[in-house]
Scaffold this motif. Structure first.
Motif, PDB file in Angstrom:
ATOM      1  N   ILE A  44       0.847  -1.203   0.000  1.00 39.03           N
ATOM      2  CA  ILE A  44       0.000   0.000   0.000  1.00 39.03           C
ATOM      3  C   ILE A  44       0.879   1.249   0.000  1.00 39.03           C
ATOM      4  O   ILE A  44       0.661   2.175  -0.787  1.00 39.03           O
ATOM      5  N   LEU A  49       0.431  -2.170  -6.935  1.00 38.74           N
ATOM      6  CA  LEU A  49      -0.877  -2.807  -7.115  1.00 38.74           C
ATOM      7  C   LEU A  49      -0.774  -4.332  -7.198  1.00 38.74           C
ATOM      8  O   LEU A  49      -1.554  -5.053  -6.567  1.00 38.74           O
ATOM      9  N   ASP A  64     -14.890  -1.892   2.769  1.00 38.72           N
ATOM     10  CA  ASP A  64     -13.913  -0.812   2.722  1.00 38.72           C
ATOM     11  C   ASP A  64     -14.406   0.385   3.524  1.00 38.72           C
ATOM     12  O   ASP A  64     -15.574   0.495   3.866  1.00 38.72           O
ATOM     13  N   TRP A  81      -8.690  -0.906  -5.757  1.00 42.47           N
ATOM     14  CA  TRP A  81      -7.324  -0.485  -5.415  1.00 42.47           C
ATOM     15  C   TRP A  81      -6.659   0.244  -6.587  1.00 42.47           C
ATOM     16  O   TRP A  81      -5.889   1.197  -6.379  1.00 42.47           O
ATOM     17  N   LEU A  85      -5.185   3.648  -5.176  1.00 44.93           N
ATOM     18  CA  LEU A  85      -3.760   3.764  -4.842  1.00 44.93           C
ATOM     19  C   LEU A  85      -3.144   5.103  -5.277  1.00 44.93           C
ATOM     20  O   LEU A  85      -2.382   5.708  -4.503  1.00 44.93           O
TER      21      LEU A  85
END
Lengths: 159, 159
Positions: A44, A49, A64, A81, A85
């Motif tokens: 993270i 990824l 989430d 993600w 990200l």
């Protein structure tokens, strides 16, 4: 928030936090789960990824911090993600506290709280503590995330 | 919210929801965990504090929907529920969906989503879906909640 009363954690052999306690004795499986948590955290923070998605089981379910209510399956988690990200703070790591890891056979449960470290002190996320609960399954000798729940408390008095 | 695509759950032998599926085959431990979930839900809806607290292990850790960040130990959880139960909506039950229960030895993991049923249709909680993740431990033959995480998604665009 009553952070001052919380205990720093031992996340395992990886120094993902700046507040490690003295080494503790963990079983092989506990160490592997803690390593998975450290690997996920590193992915993270590095915004990697592929490394991040490799932590999840194919049928993982994610609750989430933000909508939607849930994400079912690694494809939906991958899409989330991939979108999120790039927007994450550029953090050097996380400060985690009160990690609990319990393993029984091929099932593991973990929970902890964390905040991002090494980011601009004026960034809102600097002061924000997140709660994480995760379930893990050992599949063909490999621990994977089967469920993850990340949230911040909802304060109705603050809208 | 993508509720329409979710599947109704089989919570066990207790009809805690109005959307039960056909009976499924569960192990004895799975049935006991599902029964504990049903008992806890009944206690919340009946505002029965003692029945509710009996569901928790002494060292349970709760990540509640609202602050504080976490509650550690059944005494803190008791105090929270004693303050909260009188403010809960008068519900006939809950509508739960997508219950997953996994048992391995003396550890169990469950997660599901739910909303309150049978309350005034104008009540805000009628339309509110909650996510729950829970960990259970079998202690002296009795399943207890060792960890619970309840949240709603945080939508930054809605303040």
């Amino acid at each position: 928030m009553p952070i001052g009363s919380l205990n720093p954690i031992d996340i395992g052999d990886i120094a993902m936090t700046s507040t490690l306690t003295a080494p503790q004795t963990h079983t092989h499986d506990e160490k592997q789960v803690r390593q998975l948590i450290a690997d996920q955290t590193s992915a993270i923070c590095a915004k990697n990824l592929e490394q991040l998605i490799a932590c999840y089981a194919k049928d993982a379910v994610l609750f989430d911090m933000k909508p939607p209510l849930q994400l079912q399956g690694v494809e939906a988690i991958h899409q989330m993600w991939a979108a999120c990200l790039p927007c994450m703070p550029n953090a050097s790591g996380t400060e985690a506290q009160d990690l609990s890891v319990t393993v029984s056979g091929d099932l593991a449960l973990a929970h902890w709280i964390f905040r991002f470290a090494g980011i601009d002190s004026a960034h809102p996320a600097t002061q924000m503590w997140f709660r994480v609960t995760a379930g893990y399954r050992k599949h063909q000798g490999q621990w994977q995330i089967v469920h993850e729940h990340c949230s911040i408390p909802f304060d109705p008095t603050r809208g």
